[in-house]
Design an enzyme around this catalytic site. Sequence first.
Site, PDB file in Angstrom:
ATOM      1  N   GLN A 275       0.836  -1.201   0.000  1.00 23.17           N
ATOM      2  CA  GLN A 275       0.000   0.000   0.000  1.00 23.17           C
ATOM      3  C   GLN A 275       0.869   1.248   0.000  1.00 23.17           C
ATOM      4  O   GLN A 275       1.857   1.335   0.711  1.00 23.17           O
ATOM      5  CB  GLN A 275      -0.888  -0.032   1.241  1.00 23.17           C
TER       6      GLN A 275
ATOM      7  N   LEU B  70       1.567  -5.770   2.352  1.00 20.75           N
ATOM      8  CA  LEU B  70       0.661  -6.467   1.438  1.00 20.75           C
ATOM      9  C   LEU B  70       1.430  -7.256   0.369  1.00 20.75           C
ATOM     10  O   LEU B  70       1.020  -8.350  -0.037  1.00 20.75           O
ATOM     11  CB  LEU B  70      -0.269  -5.434   0.791  1.00 20.75           C
TER      12      LEU B  70
ATOM     13  N   ARG C 193      -8.126  -9.429   4.614  1.00 18.64           N
ATOM     14  CA  ARG C 193      -7.143  -8.576   5.296  1.00 18.64           C
ATOM     15  C   ARG C 193      -7.488  -7.108   5.100  1.00 18.64           C
ATOM     16  O   ARG C 193      -7.454  -6.308   6.041  1.00 18.64           O
ATOM     17  CB  ARG C 193      -5.742  -8.876   4.735  1.00 18.64           C
TER      18      ARG C 193
ATOM     19  N   HIS D 173       0.686  -2.617  11.610  1.00 17.16           N
ATOM     20  CA  HIS D 173       1.972  -3.156  12.080  1.00 17.16           C
ATOM     21  C   HIS D 173       2.302  -2.675  13.495  1.00 17.16           C
ATOM     22  O   HIS D 173       3.427  -2.280  13.787  1.00 17.16           O
ATOM     23  CB  HIS D 173       3.101  -2.799  11.094  1.00 17.16           C
TER      24      HIS D 173
ATOM     25  N   GLN E 174       2.466 -10.818  10.929  1.00 17.48           N
ATOM     26  CA  GLN E 174       2.760  -9.630  10.129  1.00 17.48           C
ATOM     27  C   GLN E 174       1.883  -8.429  10.463  1.00 17.48           C
ATOM     28  O   GLN E 174       2.328  -7.289  10.443  1.00 17.48           O
ATOM     29  CB  GLN E 174       2.620  -9.975   8.628  1.00 17.48           C
TER      30      GLN E 174
END
Length: 295
Positions: free
Chosen positions: A11, A90, A114, A189, A238
């Site tokens: 992204q 991603l 996701r 994250h 992740q």
Amino acid sequence: MTNAAWVFPGQGSQAIGMGTDLATVALAQGRFAEAEATLGWSVLDVVQDTDDKVSNTLYTQPCLYVIESILVDLLKEQGHQPAVVAGHSLGEYVALYAAEVFDFATGLTLVQRRAELMAQASDGMMAALLGFDADELAAKIEATPGVVLANDNNPGQVVISGTPEAVTTVMEGMKAKRAVKLNVSGAFHSPLMADAAATFQAVLEPISFATAQVPVLSNVDPTPATDGSVLKQRLVQQMTGSVRWREITLALPELGIDTVVEVGPGNVLTGLTKRTCKELALVNVGNLEQVASAG
């Protein structure tokens, strides 16, 4: 491209009009049709929307996955194969597809879920810092509860993630050449994604991950792995873990890699690589013309 690492952007690399030239190729037409049947909307329509619909997380992630996967297929059709793969956030899903850990449809289903979970994450904030003292930043993060290093991109560029208050505290308390708040819906994250990650783990659980055909360097662990169960576990981590891109880049020469091929729109990853490992040759493959010139 015998000793090439294929790397896949995430992204932030999306752009209006990306991938539209691929629609002239039969292989891509099949993929776009398959994606529309899964997603319930057209990737080509979204990427051509002049209101920048493609930058909405819900659409960004599936669009990038579909377009980058098509580019993988076209490169392989020409006889190219990577020696190792990695993807930024991603992009790791495309890396796993390229390594034949799962098929196109499985990857797309995971990416769609996701994207939905991340789009719903409205708590938190992210900011990019450029030109700073690494030790000073580490100390500031350590002293500020609620913020973490989300993306360690290269020695001079990182992204921090956390509560708005904590991220703002670090931004305002650091001497940096540039500090920019990112236009994202949540604190990706970071531990603030724990609920979304737990939901996503349940989605991942029944999915079978095959042994990778080439080593994969994961965001949360930049050591090469091919074991499907290991790669799945790294993917679970992740969403809340840091993207250790600087370490991934530094590992490439040690693995005998001499060329980095960024497969996808833009040149974010080759730009980061240039600043981290100057000795690596850089190639960008983001459209049909670049696929053809890849040799």
